[in-house]
Every structure is written in structure tokens, then in C-alpha cells.
Design an enzyme around this catalytic site. Structure first.
Site, mmCIF file in Angstrom:
data_model
loop_
_atom_site.group_PDB
_atom_site.id
_atom_site.type_symbol
_atom_site.label_atom_id
_atom_site.label_comp_id
_atom_site.label_asym_id
_atom_site.label_seq_id
_atom_site.Cartn_x
_atom_site.Cartn_y
_atom_site.Cartn_z
ATOM 1 N N LYS A 119 30.933 35.871 -10.296
ATOM 2 C CA LYS A 119 29.512 36.152 -10.531
ATOM 3 C C LYS A 119 29.411 37.282 -11.529
ATOM 4 C CE LYS A 119 25.606 34.637 -8.711
ATOM 5 N NZ LYS A 119 25.425 33.310 -8.110
HETATM 6 N N1 GLU Z 1 23.884 30.682 -9.823
HETATM 7 C C1 GLU Z 1 24.008 29.442 -9.133
HETATM 8 C C2 GLU Z 1 24.551 29.658 -7.738
HETATM 9 O O1 GLU Z 1 24.449 30.740 -7.188
HETATM 10 C C3 GLU Z 1 24.760 28.388 -9.940
HETATM 11 C C4 GLU Z 1 26.162 28.711 -10.268
HETATM 12 C C5 GLU Z 1 26.824 27.701 -11.207
HETATM 13 O O2 GLU Z 1 26.222 26.686 -11.489
HETATM 14 O O3 GLU Z 1 27.938 27.980 -11.634
HETATM 15 O O4 GLU Z 1 25.032 28.759 -7.123
#
Ligand code: GLU
Length: 429
Positions: A119
Site C-alpha cells: 500500500k
Molecule cells: N485500493 C483497493 C483495495 O484496497 C484496490 C487495490 C488494487 O486494485 O490493487 O483493495
């Protein structure tokens, strides 16, 4: 419910009252114990592989330079390249990003896609920045992560405060650093430049699909079920729209401007049209009564969908929740201290790492399409994503029955077991 409190002031962003990293770890610990995880594997899975902190000088429109703090945490790459969004928000913290990165590892494992978890985040308030300032910040961040990102290393995506526009800048900036167009380095791109059909609505669709799967187990009938949805951003609005289309009665919704109630059910098509015509806010929508945003979480509905930020369901409001089913559209909306209260009340929870995994699932499809150089039809995307969500739900449900545990702990058990088994095959030093 008869709304008693009338909303007056703009609702502040709900403050994080608990540490999301601690919330994540306490569930991890329970699941690790159920699995009898050995000490070595426990230590490997607990710690983030790497954490990068950057300070990014960016020229602002007033001619001054501002330095922004940004993070990328790669939690784990045992299952594959790390995957996870980038959050732009003034409340971003390293602990939050660490928790979100670990949740990505478990999320990808639950839906059985070949990714680890990561993240990113930048402390900034995009609502007060111009498009040019956000672009320069995004490009500076991408450049600082050029050795971290990569189509087979670490693949970012949108999260709170970012969307296809930012993903396009990341793709372009990264492509310049490697001297070739690198579509698969990021997902959630605009459709015209390698984005996938169905990606925008994917998280909300997964929330809807997992909600229906849980309702089926609980013998809840669509036509008799009412819903409250907290948050009307990408996840909340798509969840509302897709649930409304299925025939569920959406009685309450909320956004940054406040919360709104209609006992007969809101017409979500009208709400979306109103929001689009009023600067992205629901405030003033004629078909609803304003209520206290805190009241939404404890309102008299059958299903509660927290689809905004972390730690909004705590030990303080959990005793008053009336919903029979909670489906977590947001990451970490329930603090660990609320878990035992919710469990004791007999409320079922489809946990975040399962309920909102539709987004990363279609991100995976986007990445596969970019690597194939071939575009899938919307039908192909949704059919495959729905099947993955349903299969994951059934697997987690079966584990919860087997050990007599909540769906949340069952989801962690499924995820940790998969990563731990893969670690055993791959081995360490
Ligand atoms: N930000 C989204 C999540 O928390 C998508 C992450 C992604 O598609 O890599 O799942």
C-alpha cells in the site's frame, strides 16, 4: 427508525480512534493460533518486507515549494508481486499504510490471486490542490518509487483520494523511467489506455455479490431487506447502485456532507444524478431527510455497509447496532475491540478482506489483459469476478463452520494458511 437528530454542521471525517495496525494484528494473532502457525512462519508473515518513506518537494501554484511525506509499504511477496492502492489523504500515517499493506496480502490470498500485498500513501489534501499540483506530486512520488514499482515487482492502483487520472500519470512517469510503455505497472487506468472494463464498479460489485451470498445463508429475502451505506465515494456509490438495481431497499446513505434517510428507500439513480449535478455532494437531495451521521451506523436496517474509512464501528457504538449483517466495503471499518461485541450479538460480518476484494480481483484481470495485449468483454470480467467472489465466500463460510468462528477470523485463516503453505515450499535463507 424515526430520525431524531437533524443534521446541522458539516460532518467531520470520522477520526481514527484506534490503530488499524493493532486491529489487523489482533485478528492475525487469533487466526495464527487456530492454524497452529509455527514461530518462524509467524515472524515472517507478521513483518512488512519493506517500508519506504519519501519526502517530495513539489512546486505549488503560488510559486512556493512544499515538501510532502509519502510512503510505500510492501508487506509480503510470497504469493507474487505486491499489489495495492495509493491513498491521498491528510490523515495518512505509516501505521495505517502498514495495516493496509498487510490487508492487501490477506485479501489477495483470500480470493486466490497471485499477488502479495502493498500500500502507498501521501499526506496531502487533494481537495484543496489543483490538478497541476496533484500531477506534479504524483509524478514526483512515481519517480521516487521507480525501483520499487514494476509490472512484476509492485503494482499500484487507486485508493482513497486517487483514481484513473493519477494512475495514468503513474503509468506515464514510470514508462519514461524504463524507456518503454509499461501498461501493466499500474491498474485502475482509464479505459482508453489499458484500463479494464468493469474496474470502476468492481469493488462495489464484489460488496453486492458477497452481501447476497451472505443473505442467502441467513435466509434473508431481497425484497424484505433494507440497507444503510456509510460513504458515497467509488465503493459506496457503486454498492448502492448495484444493490438498488437488485431490489434491495437503501434506506440510508452518507457522504462528507452528512447522512440522509428515506424510510421507503432512496432512489439511487436520482441520488447519483443529483450528486453529479451538485459538485459531488448529496447535500440538499430532496428525496431524503438529513440524519446524524453517527446514527446511520446504528439505524434500524437489516444490512449495514461501512464504505468509508477505518475504525468507525468501535466498542462504543457496536452494542447499539441493529443490522443483522455487516458487509465491509471499506478497509478496516471495524476496530478489533468491537469484534467480540458484534459476535456476541449474533451479527454476521462479511469482513473487508473478503467483501471488498472485487476491486483487486478486477485489477488482476486488468494486469493479465495488459500482459496479454488483449481486451476482455465486460461480461467476461464480471462473470469471472463474480465467480471468484462467490467461491471465496463459500470457502470462508465453510472454514467458519468447521472451526465455529466468525467469517472474519475464517477469512484470515484461509489467507494465512495459503501464504504460510506457499512460504514452506519457497523457503527462506
Ligand atoms: N485500493 C483497493 C483495495 O484496497 C484496490 C487495490 C488494487 O486494485 O490493487 O483493495
Amino acid at each position: 427508525m424515526t430520525p431524531t437528530t437533524v443534521y446541522k454542521e458539516p460532518a467531520p471525517r470520522v477520526a481514527n480512534t484506534e490503530n488499524p495496525l493493532e486491529s489487523m494484528m489482533s485478528r492475525f494473532n487469533v487466526a495464527a493460533e487456530i492454524l497452529g502457525l509455527d514461530h518462524e512462519t509467524y515472524e515472517v508473515l507478521k513483518a512488512a518486507d519493506k517500508q519506504i518513506i519519501v519526502h517530495l518537494p513539489v512546486s505549488m501554484d503560488d510559486g512556493k515549494v512544499r515538501v510532502f511525506e509519502g510512503y510505500r509499504v510492501v508487506h509480503n511477496t510470497i504469493l507474487g508481486p505486491s499489489k495495492g492502492g495509493i491513498r491521498y489523504d491528510k490523515n495518512v500515517s505509516l501505521d495505517e499504510v502498514k495495516a493496509l499493506a498487510a490487508w492487501m496480502t490477506w485479501k489477495c490470498a483470500v480470493v486466490d490471486i497471485p499477488y502479495g500485498g502493498a500500500k502507498g500513501g501521501i499526506i496531502c489534501d487533494p481537495t484543496t490542490m489543483s490538478a497541476g499540483e496533484i500531477e506534479r506530486l504524483t509524478r514526483a512520488y512515481t519517480m521516487s518509487m521507480k525501483d520499487v514499482f514494476g509490472p512484476d515487482r509492485d503494482i499500484p492502483a487507486p485508493d482513497m483520494g486517487t483514481g484513473p487520472r493519477e494512475m495514468a500519470w503513474i503509468m506515464d512517469e514510470f514508462s519514461k523511467t524504463v524507456g518503454q510503455t509499461s501498461s501493466a505497472v499500474v491498474t485502475g487506468k482509464p479505459l482508453v489506455m489499458g484500463g479494464s472494463l468493469g474496474r470502476t464498479e468492481a469493488t462495489g460489485r464484489g460488496v453486492m455479490v458477497s452481501c447476497l451470498a451472505a443473505m442467502n445463508k441467513l435466509n434473508m429475502k431481497i425484497e424484505e431487506t433494507s440497507v444503510a451505506i456509510q460513504g458515497f465515494g467509488n465503493v459506496g456509490s457503486w454498492t448502492a447502485k448495484l444493490m438498488f438495481d437488485k431490489g434491495l431497499k437503501i434506506k440510508a446513505i452518507s457522504d462528507i456532507s452528512g447522512a440522509y434517510w428515506n424510510d421507503n428507500g432512496l432512489n439511487i439513480d436520482d441520488v447519483i444524478a443529483y450528486k453529479n449535478a451538485h459538485g459531488g455532494r448529496i447535500e440538499g437531495f430532496p428525496g431524503a431527510t438529513p440524519i446524524d451521521p453517527d446514527e446511520l451506523l446504528v439505524s434500524d436496517v437489516d444490512v449495514l455497509v461501512p464504505a468509508a474509512v477505518e475504525d468507525v464501528i468501535t466498542e462504543h457504538n457496536a452494542p447499539f447496532i441493529k443490522a443483522k449483517l455487516i458487509v465491509e466495503g471499506a478497509n478496516g471499518p471495524t476496530s478489533a475491540s468491537a469484534d467480540p461485541i458484534i459476535y456476541a450479538k449474533g451479527i454476521s460480518v462479511v469482513p473487508d478482506i473478503l467483501a471488498n476484494s472485487g476491486g483487486v480481483t478486477v485489477s488482476y484481470f486488468e494486469w493479465v489483459q495488459n500482459k496479454q495485449g488483449f481486451k476482455w468483454s465486460l461480461e467476461m470480467v464480471t462473470d469471472r469476478a463474480d465467480r471468484i467472489m462467490t467461491d471465496a465466500f463459500e470457502k470462508v463460510f465453510a472454514v467458519s463452520q468447521k472451526y465455529d468462528i466468525s467469517l472474519r477470523i475464517a477469512a484470515y485463516v484461509v489467507a494465512i494458511d495459503k501464504v504460510a503453505q506457499t512460504y514452506k515450499y519457497r523457503g527462506g535463507y
